[in-house]
Write a protein that holds these residues in place. Sequence first.
Motif, PDB file in Angstrom:
ATOM      1  N   LYS A 226       9.306   2.686 -12.119  1.00  0.00           N
ATOM      2  CA  LYS A 226       8.909   2.496 -10.725  1.00  0.00           C
ATOM      3  C   LYS A 226       9.620   3.515  -9.837  1.00  0.00           C
ATOM      4  O   LYS A 226      10.713   3.977 -10.152  1.00  0.00           O
ATOM      5  CB  LYS A 226       9.237   1.080 -10.261  1.00  0.00           C
TER       6      LYS A 226
ATOM      7  N   TYR B  14       9.163   5.627  -5.519  1.00  0.00           N
ATOM      8  CA  TYR B  14       8.498   5.668  -4.213  1.00  0.00           C
ATOM      9  C   TYR B  14       7.940   7.065  -3.952  1.00  0.00           C
ATOM     10  O   TYR B  14       8.586   8.074  -4.261  1.00  0.00           O
ATOM     11  CB  TYR B  14       9.477   5.287  -3.116  1.00  0.00           C
TER      12      TYR B  14
ATOM     13  N   ILE C  19       6.698   1.320   5.639  1.00  0.00           N
ATOM     14  CA  ILE C  19       7.602   2.311   6.240  1.00  0.00           C
ATOM     15  C   ILE C  19       6.816   3.609   6.442  1.00  0.00           C
ATOM     16  O   ILE C  19       6.497   4.312   5.487  1.00  0.00           O
ATOM     17  CB  ILE C  19       8.822   2.558   5.337  1.00  0.00           C
TER      18      ILE C  19
ATOM     19  N   GLU D  93       2.567   6.322   4.611  1.00  0.00           N
ATOM     20  CA  GLU D  93       3.692   5.418   4.458  1.00  0.00           C
ATOM     21  C   GLU D  93       4.261   5.553   3.054  1.00  0.00           C
ATOM     22  O   GLU D  93       3.618   6.085   2.157  1.00  0.00           O
ATOM     23  CB  GLU D  93       3.273   3.973   4.717  1.00  0.00           C
ATOM     24  N   TRP D  94       5.487   5.068   2.877  1.00  0.00           N
ATOM     25  CA  TRP D  94       6.097   5.062   1.553  1.00  0.00           C
ATOM     26  C   TRP D  94       5.418   3.988   0.703  1.00  0.00           C
ATOM     27  O   TRP D  94       5.252   2.851   1.143  1.00  0.00           O
ATOM     28  CB  TRP D  94       7.594   4.781   1.647  1.00  0.00           C
ATOM     29  N   ILE D  95       5.010   4.380  -0.491  1.00  0.00           N
ATOM     30  CA  ILE D  95       4.333   3.459  -1.405  1.00  0.00           C
ATOM     31  C   ILE D  95       5.127   3.380  -2.703  1.00  0.00           C
ATOM     32  O   ILE D  95       5.538   4.403  -3.259  1.00  0.00           O
ATOM     33  CB  ILE D  95       2.892   3.925  -1.689  1.00  0.00           C
ATOM     34  N   LYS D  96       5.339   2.166  -3.161  1.00  0.00           N
ATOM     35  CA  LYS D  96       6.013   1.970  -4.440  1.00  0.00           C
ATOM     36  C   LYS D  96       4.975   2.030  -5.554  1.00  0.00           C
ATOM     37  O   LYS D  96       3.969   1.308  -5.525  1.00  0.00           O
ATOM     38  CB  LYS D  96       6.737   0.623  -4.471  1.00  0.00           C
TER      39      LYS D  96
ATOM     40  N   GLU E  82       3.319  -1.668  -4.517  1.00  0.00           N
ATOM     41  CA  GLU E  82       3.270  -2.305  -3.197  1.00  0.00           C
ATOM     42  C   GLU E  82       3.330  -1.238  -2.103  1.00  0.00           C
ATOM     43  O   GLU E  82       3.829  -0.130  -2.316  1.00  0.00           O
ATOM     44  CB  GLU E  82       4.445  -3.272  -3.013  1.00  0.00           C
ATOM     45  N   LYS E  83       2.810  -1.579  -0.956  1.00  0.00           N
ATOM     46  CA  LYS E  83       2.927  -0.729   0.232  1.00  0.00           C
ATOM     47  C   LYS E  83       4.102  -1.237   1.049  1.00  0.00           C
ATOM     48  O   LYS E  83       4.197  -2.429   1.341  1.00  0.00           O
ATOM     49  CB  LYS E  83       1.633  -0.760   1.033  1.00  0.00           C
ATOM     50  N   THR E  84       5.004  -0.327   1.434  1.00  0.00           N
ATOM     51  CA  THR E  84       6.250  -0.735   2.080  1.00  0.00           C
ATOM     52  C   THR E  84       6.116  -0.972   3.577  1.00  0.00           C
ATOM     53  O   THR E  84       6.921  -1.687   4.170  1.00  0.00           O
ATOM     54  CB  THR E  84       7.340   0.331   1.854  1.00  0.00           C
TER      55      THR E  84
ATOM     56  N   LYS F 284      14.214   5.616  -3.803  1.00  0.00           N
ATOM     57  CA  LYS F 284      14.170   4.778  -2.613  1.00  0.00           C
ATOM     58  C   LYS F 284      13.152   5.370  -1.631  1.00  0.00           C
ATOM     59  O   LYS F 284      12.841   6.559  -1.700  1.00  0.00           O
ATOM     60  CB  LYS F 284      15.553   4.689  -1.955  1.00  0.00           C
ATOM     61  N   PRO F 285      12.652   4.574  -0.681  1.00  0.00           N
ATOM     62  CA  PRO F 285      11.674   5.081   0.288  1.00  0.00           C
ATOM     63  C   PRO F 285      12.323   5.896   1.394  1.00  0.00           C
ATOM     64  O   PRO F 285      12.333   5.511   2.563  1.00  0.00           O
ATOM     65  CB  PRO F 285      11.021   3.803   0.827  1.00  0.00           C
TER      66      PRO F 285
END
Length: 329
Positions: free
Chosen positions: A88, A90, A61, A75-78, A57-59, A36-37
Amino acid sequence: MKNSILPIILLLFTMSIFGQNRMYVTAESGLVVRDKPSLNSNKIFHLPNNTMTYVKEKTGINLVILDEGKEIKGEWIKIYGFDNKDTKGYVFGGFLTIEKPEIWYSGKQAYYKTYDYDNQQEGTFESNSLSEKYLNRDLQIIEPNIETLNPKDFPYFLNPQNRKIVLFENHKMNDLKPAGILNDLTQVRIDSTFYKLKFKDYTNCVWNRININGKYYYTDVDIHDFSLSKELVNLNQKVEIIGQYDGYDGAYHLGYPEYFFLIFTDNKNKVIYKTKVLEFYLNDEFAMDEDILKLNWNENIKCYEITLIGHQEKMRINWNGKKAEIKKL
């Protein structure tokens, strides 16, 4: 004219997306992947420095962390595909970049920045491991690991094929340091594969870091990395049919297996007999295991008939439990 423009635009768009989709780790100690982010979430993987991964994706956050007294913003990136699968997770994006490093990693494979389809070199790669200037040196003999097959710890093979090859302490092509000479077939484990250069005739400069009997060496000799195992029930024995992924345009690690040889063992994997590399060529991109091999017990002569089936040829190996008789059909 309009109909031909659209596919070109789509192709360029797709290429652009894939190019932007790749990012590389810049953290010296590597980067933690979480489920999780959040810094409080579970750790699911660790990405070493210079590892390539794909951005899902870019969150949005944002996060600021301290690294050796310096504030790092990101930022948190998935991401996905970080373990050669579609997994997958983060990561903190402050330690990711789109700039390709001099050497970057994907699983156990390593690619140099120069290894690129758009940056190919003229000429054909020649294996440095066979160079006479190293063979003429007073080097130690490397003991092979072949008495008992151990596919769990040493799943692949390095086969000198009735010659001598030099193994090295490093893989710097302009400053190679020889470690010793290998005279005989041995089991190996591949630790890392390094893709260095690509040539316009589609030959590759590929080096592997291998383990033999607990010691590490580097080699640019192609590894036998394909095998089929069959039980020889009537003899209480087994046979390994071993090949080398070769295939398209002679490029190693691509296509279908070639350069087969066989190893016969007892039911405890102790080696009884090894054949030479056979003069047999599969030359079939879509062949399945059952298409390559036929196994039959001949009661009249008390032996197994092992038939290798190529695109335009067959080879028969008769095995009586002690010795192999090889012939083309």
